[in-house]
Motif scaffolding. Structure first.
Motif, PDB file in Angstrom:
ATOM      1  N   MET A   1       0.846  -1.193   0.000  1.00 48.94           N
ATOM      2  CA  MET A   1       0.000   0.000   0.000  1.00 48.94           C
ATOM      3  C   MET A   1       0.889   1.255   0.000  1.00 48.94           C
ATOM      4  O   MET A   1       1.820   1.357   0.790  1.00 48.94           O
ATOM      5  N   PRO A   2       0.622   2.221  -0.886  1.00 49.40           N
ATOM      6  CA  PRO A   2       1.421   3.460  -0.918  1.00 49.40           C
ATOM      7  C   PRO A   2       1.287   4.227   0.403  1.00 49.40           C
ATOM      8  O   PRO A   2       0.320   4.059   1.142  1.00 49.40           O
ATOM      9  N   ASP A   3       2.280   5.063   0.679  1.00 45.32           N
ATOM     10  CA  ASP A   3       2.221   5.900   1.879  1.00 45.32           C
ATOM     11  C   ASP A   3       1.004   6.809   1.834  1.00 45.32           C
ATOM     12  O   ASP A   3       0.610   7.308   0.777  1.00 45.32           O
ATOM     13  N   LEU A   4       0.415   7.047   3.003  1.00 47.65           N
ATOM     14  CA  LEU A   4      -0.772   7.888   3.104  1.00 47.65           C
ATOM     15  C   LEU A   4      -0.363   9.361   3.116  1.00 47.65           C
ATOM     16  O   LEU A   4       0.361   9.799   4.010  1.00 47.65           O
ATOM     17  N   ARG A   5      -0.811  10.113   2.101  1.00 49.93           N
ATOM     18  CA  ARG A   5      -0.505  11.548   2.051  1.00 49.93           C
ATOM     19  C   ARG A   5      -1.720  12.412   2.376  1.00 49.93           C
ATOM     20  O   ARG A   5      -1.576  13.532   2.850  1.00 49.93           O
ATOM     21  N   TYR A   6      -2.917  11.876   2.087  1.00 54.01           N
ATOM     22  CA  TYR A   6      -4.150  12.642   2.298  1.00 54.01           C
ATOM     23  C   TYR A   6      -5.168  11.818   3.081  1.00 54.01           C
ATOM     24  O   TYR A   6      -5.288  10.615   2.878  1.00 54.01           O
ATOM     25  N   ASP A   7      -5.892  12.493   3.958  1.00 53.60           N
ATOM     26  CA  ASP A   7      -6.990  11.828   4.657  1.00 53.60           C
ATOM     27  C   ASP A   7      -8.179  11.650   3.721  1.00 53.60           C
ATOM     28  O   ASP A   7      -8.773  10.575   3.647  1.00 53.60           O
ATOM     29  N   VAL A   8      -8.527  12.721   3.001  1.00 55.94           N
ATOM     30  CA  VAL A   8      -9.665  12.671   2.070  1.00 55.94           C
ATOM     31  C   VAL A   8      -9.317  13.428   0.797  1.00 55.94           C
ATOM     32  O   VAL A   8      -8.797  14.548   0.846  1.00 55.94           O
TER      33      VAL A   8
END
Length: 333
Positions: A1-8
């Motif tokens: 899974m790619p790194d999380l950059r945005y919540d929404v």
């Protein structure tokens, strides 16, 4: 899974709202359906503008309003939508970026002008919308940035995207990318007349799990299941949806899943000034809560606080810090 950059991340029509007060007889004279949203062409747009009273211009669009609200809670937010490289398009881009939202969709160099929505607010606070989609209709699958979608915990899509055919393809592309990356997809039904146009397709999106979360108000829900009875419609929704939220104005909302149903009361207000953006900002609070792993009741309370803020002034975007409002209400942010 790619790194999380945005919540929404939201995908929707990039629209500038032109808001004015109007009496009910103005709507009758202009043959407008009170409380609804009509799609109009450029000549009709110019005719309405000429007939309107003094107006306030503000960047809008349903999903864009929601994403600005998400950022207002302190979350990492992004938006994908199409404007033209014109005065209104530059104003839209400036406003959404100034609100703390990542917005990188390239503007159109030619073609129709930036979309605008003429919002007539009657003395009871109800809003009637007439939308010229313009450049917003030119949102194509190529405008969907796969890396941004994969790096967003939730991708939020508006039902209005179902009107322009290329935008519909962009919607499906985004949902596929999000799910392949193990992320969630949310949909707002947007408008009862929108539901009338695409009922079967919306039900299919919900039943097949193309969307993990659906937002609707009472009118949209009863239109979706073609029944005047709210309880009957909710029962049908529970059978179809993984998770859904139905807003009920002053009655608050209900959060439904196959295993549970929770009612959350509306937040108190002093005076209803303009209902524009109520559903958009409710979705902002709920999505923020969900992205931050809050329980469904807390997410509903966050939505209620945001909706209450926006309906107490003209315009569809918050005028104070939603994060501070939530903290004052004792809610975790």
């Amino acid at each position: 899974m790619p790194d999380l950059r945005y919540d929404v991340l939201g995908i929707g029509n990039a629209i500038v709202d032109v808001i004015a007060r109007a009496e009910d007889d103005f709507l009758v004279k202009q043959k407008m359906n009170k409380g609804g949203m009509a799609l109009i062409d450029e000549p009709r747009a110019e005719a309405i503008y000429d007939a309107m009273g003094p107006a306030v211009e503000t960047s809008g669009g349903s999903a864009a309003n929601t994403i600005v609200g998400v950022a207002g809670f302190g979350a990492r937010a992004a938006f994908i939508g199409k404007v033209k490289d014109d005065e209104l398009g530059r104003a839209f881009a400036h406003d959404i970026r100034a609100s703390g939202v990542a917005f990188t969709t390239p503007p159109a160099a030619d073609g129709p002008s930036t979309a605008r929505c003429y919002v007539l607010v009657t003395p009871d606070g109800e809003r009637t919308m007439n939308t010229y989609l313009g450049a917003a209709q030119d949102l194509h699958p190529a405008d969907v940035d796969p890396e941004m979608i994969a790096a967003s915990a939730i991708t939020y899509l508006e039902g209005y995207l179902w009107d322009p055919p290329h935008a519909k393809e962009a919607f499906r592309k985004a949902a596929k990318i999000a799910h392949e990356a193990g992320r969630k997809v949310a949909l707002t039904l947007s408008d009862a007349f929108c539901v009338d146009r695409y009922r079967a397709e919306f039900v299919d999106l919900i039943k097949t799990g193309t969307v993990d979360l659906v937002f609707a108000n009472e009118r949209e829900l009863t239109s979706l299941y073609q029944t005047a009875d709210f309880d009957t419609a909710v029962k049908a929704l529970r059978g179809d949806a993984k998770l859904a939220v139905v807003t009920r104005s002053e009655k608050g909302c209900v959060v439904v899943s196959k295993s549970d149903m929770i009612s959350v009361p509306a937040a108190p207000i002093e005076k209803l000034v303009d209902a524009t953006g109520a559903g958009d900002l409710f979705a902002a609070g709920f999505l923020f809560g969900l992205a931050r792993s809050r329980d469904h009741k807390t997410a509903g309370q966050l939505g209620a606080i945001a909706a209450a803020e926006v309906i107490q002034h003209m315009g569809a975007r918050p005028e104070v810090s939603l994060k501070e409002l939530a903290q004052q209400g004792g809610l975790p942010v």
